[in-house]
Motif scaffolding. Structure first.
Motif, PDB file in Angstrom:
ATOM      1  N   ALA A 194       0.838  -1.201   0.000  1.00 48.60           N
ATOM      2  CA  ALA A 194       0.000   0.000   0.000  1.00 48.60           C
ATOM      3  C   ALA A 194       0.872   1.251   0.000  1.00 48.60           C
ATOM      4  O   ALA A 194       1.779   1.402   0.811  1.00 48.60           O
ATOM      5  N   GLY A 195       0.633   2.152  -0.946  1.00 48.38           N
ATOM      6  CA  GLY A 195       1.376   3.398  -1.034  1.00 48.38           C
ATOM      7  C   GLY A 195       2.798   3.256  -1.550  1.00 48.38           C
ATOM      8  O   GLY A 195       3.522   4.243  -1.635  1.00 48.38           O
ATOM      9  N   ALA A 196       3.204   2.057  -1.927  1.00 48.58           N
ATOM     10  CA  ALA A 196       4.578   1.818  -2.387  1.00 48.58           C
ATOM     11  C   ALA A 196       4.625   1.787  -3.915  1.00 48.58           C
ATOM     12  O   ALA A 196       3.600   1.840  -4.592  1.00 48.58           O
ATOM     13  N   SER A 197       5.836   1.694  -4.436  1.00 51.71           N
ATOM     14  CA  SER A 197       6.009   1.589  -5.885  1.00 51.71           C
ATOM     15  C   SER A 197       7.080   0.553  -6.196  1.00 51.71           C
ATOM     16  O   SER A 197       7.889   0.202  -5.341  1.00 51.71           O
ATOM     17  N   GLN A 198       7.069   0.081  -7.419  1.00 47.41           N
ATOM     18  CA  GLN A 198       8.053  -0.891  -7.890  1.00 47.41           C
ATOM     19  C   GLN A 198       8.520  -0.446  -9.263  1.00 47.41           C
ATOM     20  O   GLN A 198       7.701  -0.154 -10.131  1.00 47.41           O
ATOM     21  N   THR A 199       9.836  -0.374  -9.449  1.00 46.13           N
ATOM     22  CA  THR A 199      10.406   0.017 -10.739  1.00 46.13           C
ATOM     23  C   THR A 199      11.008  -1.198 -11.411  1.00 46.13           C
ATOM     24  O   THR A 199      11.774  -1.947 -10.803  1.00 46.13           O
ATOM     25  N   PHE A 200      10.670  -1.375 -12.679  1.00 47.74           N
ATOM     26  CA  PHE A 200      11.190  -2.463 -13.494  1.00 47.74           C
ATOM     27  C   PHE A 200      12.102  -1.848 -14.541  1.00 47.74           C
ATOM     28  O   PHE A 200      11.721  -0.901 -15.227  1.00 47.74           O
ATOM     29  N   GLN A 201      13.306  -2.389 -14.679  1.00 47.50           N
ATOM     30  CA  GLN A 201      14.334  -1.822 -15.556  1.00 47.50           C
ATOM     31  C   GLN A 201      14.687  -2.811 -16.642  1.00 47.50           C
ATOM     32  O   GLN A 201      14.724  -4.021 -16.417  1.00 47.50           O
ATOM     33  N   TYR A 202      14.939  -2.276 -17.842  1.00 46.51           N
ATOM     34  CA  TYR A 202      15.360  -3.127 -18.940  1.00 46.51           C
ATOM     35  C   TYR A 202      16.316  -2.353 -19.838  1.00 46.51           C
ATOM     36  O   TYR A 202      16.055  -1.203 -20.187  1.00 46.51           O
ATOM     37  N   ALA A 203      17.431  -2.982 -20.202  1.00 47.28           N
ATOM     38  CA  ALA A 203      18.396  -2.387 -21.127  1.00 47.28           C
ATOM     39  C   ALA A 203      18.068  -2.893 -22.526  1.00 47.28           C
ATOM     40  O   ALA A 203      18.156  -4.079 -22.803  1.00 47.28           O
ATOM     41  N   CYS A 204      17.625  -1.981 -23.382  1.00 50.12           N
ATOM     42  CA  CYS A 204      17.238  -2.375 -24.734  1.00 50.12           C
ATOM     43  C   CYS A 204      17.767  -1.345 -25.735  1.00 50.12           C
ATOM     44  O   CYS A 204      18.214  -0.269 -25.355  1.00 50.12           O
ATOM     45  N   ASN A 205      17.705  -1.689 -27.008  1.00 52.87           N
ATOM     46  CA  ASN A 205      18.154  -0.785 -28.062  1.00 52.87           C
ATOM     47  C   ASN A 205      17.072   0.208 -28.464  1.00 52.87           C
ATOM     48  O   ASN A 205      17.367   1.330 -28.856  1.00 52.87           O
ATOM     49  N   SER A 206      15.801  -0.239 -28.406  1.00 55.06           N
ATOM     50  CA  SER A 206      14.686   0.632 -28.772  1.00 55.06           C
ATOM     51  C   SER A 206      13.426   0.152 -28.056  1.00 55.06           C
ATOM     52  O   SER A 206      13.354  -0.980 -27.589  1.00 55.06           O
ATOM     53  N   VAL A 207      12.440   1.033 -27.999  1.00 52.56           N
ATOM     54  CA  VAL A 207      11.159   0.682 -27.393  1.00 52.56           C
ATOM     55  C   VAL A 207      10.042   1.363 -28.182  1.00 52.56           C
ATOM     56  O   VAL A 207      10.203   2.500 -28.631  1.00 52.56           O
ATOM     57  N   GLN A 208       8.950   0.630 -28.383  1.00 50.75           N
ATOM     58  CA  GLN A 208       7.796   1.170 -29.078  1.00 50.75           C
ATOM     59  C   GLN A 208       6.543   1.147 -28.196  1.00 50.75           C
ATOM     60  O   GLN A 208       5.751   2.073 -28.223  1.00 50.75           O
ATOM     61  N   GLN A 209       6.342   0.069 -27.448  1.00 48.56           N
ATOM     62  CA  GLN A 209       5.134  -0.089 -26.647  1.00 48.56           C
ATOM     63  C   GLN A 209       5.463  -0.745 -25.313  1.00 48.56           C
ATOM     64  O   GLN A 209       6.412  -1.522 -25.214  1.00 48.56           O
ATOM     65  N   VAL A 210       4.650  -0.426 -24.311  1.00 50.82           N
ATOM     66  CA  VAL A 210       4.743  -1.062 -23.003  1.00 50.82           C
ATOM     67  C   VAL A 210       3.351  -1.588 -22.672  1.00 50.82           C
ATOM     68  O   VAL A 210       2.360  -0.856 -22.781  1.00 50.82           O
ATOM     69  N   TYR A 211       3.280  -2.859 -22.311  1.00 56.05           N
ATOM     70  CA  TYR A 211       2.024  -3.481 -21.904  1.00 56.05           C
ATOM     71  C   TYR A 211       2.061  -3.687 -20.387  1.00 56.05           C
ATOM     72  O   TYR A 211       3.061  -4.159 -19.852  1.00 56.05           O
ATOM     73  N   VAL A 212       0.957  -3.366 -19.728  1.00 56.31           N
ATOM     74  CA  VAL A 212       0.878  -3.514 -18.278  1.00 56.31           C
ATOM     75  C   VAL A 212      -0.396  -4.272 -17.939  1.00 56.31           C
ATOM     76  O   VAL A 212      -1.464  -3.987 -18.488  1.00 56.31           O
ATOM     77  N   ARG A 213      -0.268  -5.241 -17.022  1.00 58.44           N
ATOM     78  CA  ARG A 213      -1.432  -5.961 -16.492  1.00 58.44           C
ATOM     79  C   ARG A 213      -1.285  -5.994 -14.979  1.00 58.44           C
ATOM     80  O   ARG A 213      -0.255  -6.405 -14.452  1.00 58.44           O
ATOM     81  N   VAL A 214      -2.328  -5.540 -14.278  1.00 61.49           N
ATOM     82  CA  VAL A 214      -2.293  -5.446 -12.823  1.00 61.49           C
ATOM     83  C   VAL A 214      -3.547  -6.106 -12.268  1.00 61.49           C
ATOM     84  O   VAL A 214      -4.638  -5.921 -12.810  1.00 61.49           O
ATOM     85  N   GLU A 215      -3.386  -6.859 -11.176  1.00 61.37           N
ATOM     86  CA  GLU A 215      -4.514  -7.459 -10.478  1.00 61.37           C
ATOM     87  C   GLU A 215      -4.490  -7.026  -9.029  1.00 61.37           C
ATOM     88  O   GLU A 215      -3.424  -6.874  -8.436  1.00 61.37           O
ATOM     89  N   ASP A 216      -5.688  -6.829  -8.458  1.00 64.97           N
ATOM     90  CA  ASP A 216      -5.832  -6.397  -7.069  1.00 64.97           C
ATOM     91  C   ASP A 216      -6.844  -7.299  -6.390  1.00 64.97           C
ATOM     92  O   ASP A 216      -7.966  -7.448  -6.874  1.00 64.97           O
ATOM     93  N   ALA A 217      -6.458  -7.881  -5.275  1.00 68.76           N
ATOM     94  CA  ALA A 217      -7.368  -8.752  -4.539  1.00 68.76           C
ATOM     95  C   ALA A 217      -8.422  -7.949  -3.778  1.00 68.76           C
ATOM     96  O   ALA A 217      -9.438  -8.485  -3.359  1.00 68.76           O
TER      97      ALA A 217
END
Length: 108
Positions: free
Chosen positions: A13-36
């Motif tokens: 609750a109230g926290a965050s999580q950062t996900f990092q990736y080293a890539c050459n290029s990016v076009q789209q980011v897909y996110v899926r989240v579930e909450d109980a």
């Protein structure tokens, strides 16, 4: 290329999580989240190198926009959306950072 940055990650609750990736290029980011719990208050930030291209936008808004362009969904316990970034070529020392922030009073 499709890469999974996080799976089965709990964000307190109230926290965050950062996900990092080293890539050459990016076009789209897909996110899926579930909450109980009974609400899904969250926010997404996308940073490419030092440039913030998506700044703390709610899951609800991103899911509604994504549903208009195809594929997004949102309800009180889950959501999924696509963030179309155009085409970004990263410099050698740059990374992609996706931060998910939980604005809810329970963990997601």
């Amino acid at each position: 290329m499709l890469v999974t940055l996080g799976s089965e990650v709990s964000i307190g609750a109230g926290a965050s999580q950062t996900f990092q990736y080293a890539c050459n290029s990016v076009q789209q980011v897909y996110v899926r989240v579930e909450d109980a719990g009974d609400s899904l208050d969250g926010f997404c930030t996308v940073q490419i190198g030092n440039d913030v291209v998506v700044n703390d936008i709610s899951y609800h808004g991103l899911a509604l926009l994504s549903s208009i362009t195809g594929g997004g969904h949102y309800d009180t316990t889950s959501c999924g959306f696509k963030i179309d970034l155009g085409s970004h070529v990263l410099d050698g020392e740059e990374n992609l950072y996706v931060t998910l922030r939980n604005g809810d009073s329970a963990a997601v």
